[in-house]
Design an enzyme around this catalytic site. Structure first.
Site, PDB file in Angstrom:
ATOM      1  N   SER A 332       0.833  -1.201   0.000  1.00  0.00           N
ATOM      2  CA  SER A 332       0.000   0.000   0.000  1.00  0.00           C
ATOM      3  C   SER A 332       0.872   1.258   0.000  1.00  0.00           C
ATOM      4  O   SER A 332       1.649   1.466  -0.933  1.00  0.00           O
ATOM      5  CB  SER A 332      -0.953  -0.042   1.202  1.00  0.00           C
ATOM      6  N   ASP A 389      -8.403  -4.937  -6.531  1.00  0.00           N
ATOM      7  CA  ASP A 389      -7.899  -3.956  -5.564  1.00  0.00           C
ATOM      8  C   ASP A 389      -7.973  -2.556  -6.168  1.00  0.00           C
ATOM      9  O   ASP A 389      -7.241  -2.225  -7.108  1.00  0.00           O
ATOM     10  CB  ASP A 389      -6.457  -4.297  -5.179  1.00  0.00           C
ATOM     11  N   HIS A 443      -7.578  -5.639  -0.664  1.00  0.00           N
ATOM     12  CA  HIS A 443      -6.334  -4.898  -0.436  1.00  0.00           C
ATOM     13  C   HIS A 443      -5.510  -5.492   0.707  1.00  0.00           C
ATOM     14  O   HIS A 443      -4.382  -5.072   0.939  1.00  0.00           O
ATOM     15  CB  HIS A 443      -6.669  -3.436  -0.127  1.00  0.00           C
TER      16      HIS A 443
END
Length: 512
Positions: A332, A389, A443
Site C-alpha cells: 500500500s 484492488d 487490499h
C-alpha cells in the site's frame, strides 16, 4: 437320517472325490495348536491341559501382533506417492476415474486432516532450493521474463517471503505505535520472518502537515493517530552463511508498512504531481503526499530518505567485496514509498548493488518521466496486483485539455503511470474466498500472500497443493471466507476468534 457322499455327488465324480479325500490332512489353526494332529493322535496325546493352554495363548498373542502392524509406508518417488505393502486396488487412485469416489475422498478423515493443517498456525514453506548463479534473474535483471506465467516456484517462495517482511513491519508498528515527543526513539524490536536476517536500522516517516491543535483538545484519545512522525519500517541484512550461500549473495532488505495514522491518510490524498527535488528534468514528477513522507524530517528523527541512504552506505562499506543485493518491499503506502526509496538508494554512491522492488497493492506514484528515471537507474520493480484492488488504480487526475483536444498520452507530464513488471492475481480464483469479497479483503496483505502462494498460471490460477496456512486469512478476513470452510473449521473445533498470532522473538525461517 444320514446323507452319504454318494447321494450328493454325481457318480462319475465319486471315485475321484474318495481318492482325494484320503490324501486330505488336517491344517494347523493359528489359535489351536492341537488342530495339526490327526484325530487319532489327539486322543492319545500325553500333553497336559495346561501345556495346551499356554501354547494356545502364545499363538493368540502372535496373531494379535500381526493385526496391530503399523500403516504401510508412504514414500514419494518422482513426484508421485507410492504405497508399500498394500494390495493392488488400494494402491490405485480410483478417485481420478470415478467422481463419486473423489467426493467421498474429500469428505474422508484424511481430507479433514488436510483442512485442519491448512487452518493451523504452522507455516509450511515450499522446498528450499539453491538460487546460486541465477539469483540475479530472480532479483529481476531480466524483468522476471519467463518466470511469471507459469509462476516459477522459487520466485513464488521469494515473493511470499518478502511479503512476510512487510507483515513484520506491521506487527512492529502496532506493538508500540506511539512516538515520544521528548527525544529520539529507543531501538525497536522486530520479530523477523527469517532468522537468517537481523534488523540493523529503524525507519521513520514524517508528515509535512499537522492537525490543528483543537483536534487534540476535542479528541485527546486519538493519541498516536495524530502524531506527525511514525515508525514505518526497518532495514535488515542476511547474516547467515548457509543462507548467503543458498541465495548466491548477501541480501539487504528494506521493508515498509502501509498507511496507519490520520496524517498518513491525509498525505495519501495530496495527489497533485510535483517535481522531484534535485532532478535536472522538470518533467519527472511524483505524488506530493508520498514525497512529503519520504523527505520530511521529524523533531527527533531524520527523514526516511536520509535514514535509508545512511544505512545502505554503512552496509556497503561493511560488506565491501561481497556479492550484495538491495531488496525493497512494501504494501500500500509502503509500496509507493518503496519506489521513492529505490530511486534514492540507487544513486546514493558508486557501485550500488542491484536494486529490486517487490510491491504489494501499490498505488501509482509518478508520471512517465519518473518511470524513465527508474529505468535509467536500472531499478527493477515487480508489482503484485490484485485485479479487484481499487488502491492499485489510484491516484487518478483529470486529463489536461489543450484547446478542444484532451491529452491522454502516457508522455503527458500530468498523467500517472505505473512502474515495472506486473504479476496479477485475482481473489475470484481462490477456492476459499467468496467471489464478492469486500474492498478491505481485496487490499489485505495476507489475502495477497494467499493468492500468490496459490497462483500457478493465468490458465490455472490456483494450485491444488498450495501450502500457505489459512488460519491468518480466516482470522483477518473471516467474513470473506466461504462458509463451507468456516463451518469445517468449527466442525474441527478450530475457533477463528482464538487466533491471536503472537509474535515470537524470531519466527521459523522459511529457508529451513
Amino acid at each position: 437320517m444320514q446323507i452319504g457322499v454318494g447321494s450328493t455327488l454325481p457318480a462319475q465324480n465319486l471315485n475321484v472325490f474318495q481318492t482325494r479325500r484320503a490324501s486330505f490332512k488336517c491344517h494347523k489353526s493359528p489359535l489351536n495348536p492341537s488342530s495339526h494332529r490327526p484325530v487319532s493322535c489327539v486322543s492319545s496325546a500325553s500333553s497336559t491341559e495346561s501345556t495346551r493352554t499356554r501354547e494356545h495363548l502364545s499363538n493368540l498373542e502372535k496373531v494379535l501382533q500381526k493385526t496391530n502392524q503399523p500403516e504401510p509406508e508412504r514414500v514419494v518417488s518422482n513426484g508421485s506417492i507410492e504405497t508399500k505393502g498394500r494390495g493392488l486396488l488400494e494402491g490405485l487412485n480410483l478417485s481420478r476415474i470415478w467422481p463419486e469416489m473423489k467426493a467421498a475422498e474429500e469428505m474422508s478423515p484424511r481430507h479433514l486432516n488436510r483442512l485442519k493443517r491448512l487452518l493451523s498456525k504452522t507455516m509450511e514453506y515450499s522446498p528450499r532450493n539453491s538460487l546460486g548463479s541465477r539469483w540475479r534473474e530472480y532479483h529481476g535483471c531480466n524483468d522476471w521474463s519467463g518466470l511469471l506465467d507459469p509462476l516459477d516456484e522459487n520466485l513464488r517462495r521469494e515473493v511470499v517471503r518478502y511479503g512476510e517482511f512487510v507483515q513484520a513491519a506491521y506487527h512492529g508498528f502496532h506493538s508500540n505505535p506511539a512516538m515520544s515527543t521528548n527525544g529520539a526513539p529507543l531501538p525497536r524490536h522486530v520479530a523477523l520472518p527469517d532468522r537468517s536476517y537481523k534488523v540493523t536500522k529503524s525507519l521513520y516517516a514524517t508528515s509535512s502537515v499537522g492537525l490543528p491543535k483543537w483536534v487534540d483538545d476535542v479528541a485527546p484519545d486519538l493519541g498516536w493517530m495524530t502524531q506527525r512522525s511514525s515508525w514505518i519500517g526497518y532495514v535488515a541484512v542476511c547474516d547467515d552463511k548457509r543462507e548467503i550461500h543458498r541465495m548466491g549473495r548477501r541480501d539487504i532488505v528494506i521493508a515498509l508498512r502501509g498507511t496507519a495514522t490520520c496524517l498518513e491518510w491525509a498525505e495519501n490524498l495530496r495527489a497533485q504531481l510535483v517535481e522531484i527535488p534535485g532532478s535536472d528534468d522538470p518533467t519527472q514528477r511524483v505524488e506530493c503526499g508520498f514525497l512529503s513522507l519520504h523527505k520530511t524530517r521529524g523533531s527527533h528523527v531524520p527523514s526516511l530518505a536520509e535514514s535509508v541512504v545512511e544505512e545502505v552506505k554503512r552496509l556497503m562499506k561493511k560488506y565491501k567485496g561481497e556479492n550484495l543485493s538491495i531488496t525493497i518491499t512494501g504494501h500500500s503506502l509502503g509500496a509507493a514509498l518503496s519506489l521513492l526509496v529505490a530511486d534514492e538508494v540507487s544513486s546514493c554512491a558508486q557501485d550500488v548493488p542491484p536494486v529490486a522492488v517487490f510491491s504489494f497493492g501499490g498505488p501509482k506514484v509518478g508520471n512517465k518521466g519518473f518511470v524513465d528515471r527508474l529505468n535509467q537507474k536500472n531499478v527493477k520493480v515487480l508489482r503484485i496486483v490484485n485485479n479487484q484492488d481499487m488502491i492499485t488504480k489510484v491516484p487518478v487526475l483529470p486529463s489536461v485539455s489543450i484547446g478542444a483536444k484532451s491529452e491522454q498520452a502516457e508522455d503527458n507530464p500530468w498523467t500517472y503511470t505505473h512502474v515495472g513488471t506486473e504479476l496479477r492475481v485475482d481473489t475470484k480464483m481462490s477456492p476459499y474466498l467468496k467471489p464478492n469479497v469486500d474492498v478491505a479483503c481485496c487490499h489485505d496483505l495476507e489475502a495477497y500472500l494467499h493468492l500468490v502462494d496459490g497462483f500457478l498460471s493465468s490458465k490455472c490460477p490456483f494450485r491444488s497443493n498450495a501450502k500457505r496456512s489459512l488460519a491468518r486469512l480466516l482470522h483477518d478476513q473471516g467474513s470473506n471466507v466461504k462458509q463451507l470452510y468456516t463451518h469445517r473449521a468449527l466442525s474441527l473445533n478450530i475457533d477463528k476468534d482464538r487466533f491471536s498470532f503472537p509474535m515470537a522473538s524470531c519466527l521459523p525461517s522459511p529457508s529451513q
